[in-house]
Write a protein that holds these residues in place. Structure first.
Motif, PDB file in Angstrom:
ATOM      1  N   GLU A  68      43.197 -18.959  33.548  1.00  0.00           N
ATOM      2  CA  GLU A  68      41.900 -19.458  34.024  1.00  0.00           C
ATOM      3  C   GLU A  68      40.875 -18.344  34.162  1.00  0.00           C
ATOM      4  O   GLU A  68      39.675 -18.584  34.093  1.00  0.00           O
ATOM      5  CB  GLU A  68      42.074 -20.186  35.357  1.00  0.00           C
ATOM      6  CG  GLU A  68      42.824 -21.494  35.235  1.00  0.00           C
ATOM      7  CD  GLU A  68      43.164 -22.116  36.576  1.00  0.00           C
ATOM      8  OE1 GLU A  68      42.824 -21.529  37.636  1.00  0.00           O
ATOM      9  OE2 GLU A  68      43.789 -23.189  36.570  1.00  0.00           O
ATOM     10  N   SER A  69      41.335 -17.108  34.352  1.00  0.00           N
ATOM     11  CA  SER A  69      40.417 -15.980  34.547  1.00  0.00           C
ATOM     12  C   SER A  69      40.177 -15.180  33.271  1.00  0.00           C
ATOM     13  O   SER A  69      39.396 -14.229  33.281  1.00  0.00           O
ATOM     14  CB  SER A  69      40.960 -15.049  35.633  1.00  0.00           C
ATOM     15  OG  SER A  69      42.152 -14.410  35.185  1.00  0.00           O
ATOM     16  N   PRO A  89      48.851 -13.168  39.178  1.00  0.00           N
ATOM     17  CA  PRO A  89      47.712 -13.973  39.640  1.00  0.00           C
ATOM     18  C   PRO A  89      48.018 -14.683  40.950  1.00  0.00           C
ATOM     19  O   PRO A  89      49.152 -14.945  41.278  1.00  0.00           O
ATOM     20  CB  PRO A  89      47.508 -14.967  38.507  1.00  0.00           C
ATOM     21  CG  PRO A  89      48.732 -14.941  37.675  1.00  0.00           C
ATOM     22  CD  PRO A  89      49.411 -13.638  37.951  1.00  0.00           C
TER      23      PRO A  89
END
Length: 184
Positions: free
Chosen positions: A39-40, A184
């Protein structure tokens, strides 16, 4: 400028649920963690992974379609680096630099990886990014080979799952590196 993100695969299954023969698959936690990291991450113009199931599964869990699977050689080279040796070394990147300077088998393995990395980058448009997913013990010596003059002691210990590096590339040259640590 282009960027190359190099990531060690995510967490794998352990015990009786670990597959036999073809390499281990991701655990449910490994999938969740990879999704979170993905997602990042920026969009990737090209994604290449090693030929083990955990490499392909990590890229997919990160959210990327895979363009290519590569059967690149292991960083564990008989007579130079045994399996998981990097976990016993105080400064693995410094140790890899010394081994690479000797110009033996590990040097050849790292150069073969770099050839693949450069080929992958050739498929990326200016301003774009590529992703490599591989294994620990293979990534570390290639990072050292890409940046032979870097302060390798500052890079810390061996790469854990989902750790890696973001490499900046200008005019085909590796110009900057950020080693990424932590899950994460």
């Amino acid at each position: 400028m282009r960027t190359l993100d190099v990531v060690r695969h995510s967490l794998t299954r352990k015990g009786v649920s670990r597959s036999r023969g073809a390499g281990s698959h991701l655990s449910p936690e490994g999938v969740r963690l990879a999704r979170r990291l993905g997602e990042s991450m920026p969009d990737m113009a090209y994604v290449a992974v090693g030929d083990l199931p955990r490499h392909l599964e990590t890229a997919i869990a990160l959210g990327f379609a895979v363009d290519e699977q590569v059967a690149w050689p292991s960083g564990y080279v008989e007579g130079e680096v045994d399996h998981h040796d990097q976990w016993t070394w105080d400064q693995p990147f410094v140790r890899y630099a010394a081994l690479l300077a000797a110009g033996r088998g590990l040097h050849d393995v790292a150069q073969e990886h770099l050839t693949h990395w450069r080929r992958v980058l050739d498929a990326v448009p200016e301003g774009g990014a590529a992703l490599i997913v591989s294994s620990g013990g293979s990534i570390e010596p290639v990072l050292v080979a890409a940046f032979p003059g870097a302060d390798h002691a500052a890079w810390g210990g061996p790469l854990h799952q989902l750790e890696g590096a973001t490499i900046e590339v200008e005019d085909g040259r590796f110009t900057g590196i950020t080693v990424r640590r932590g899950r994460p």
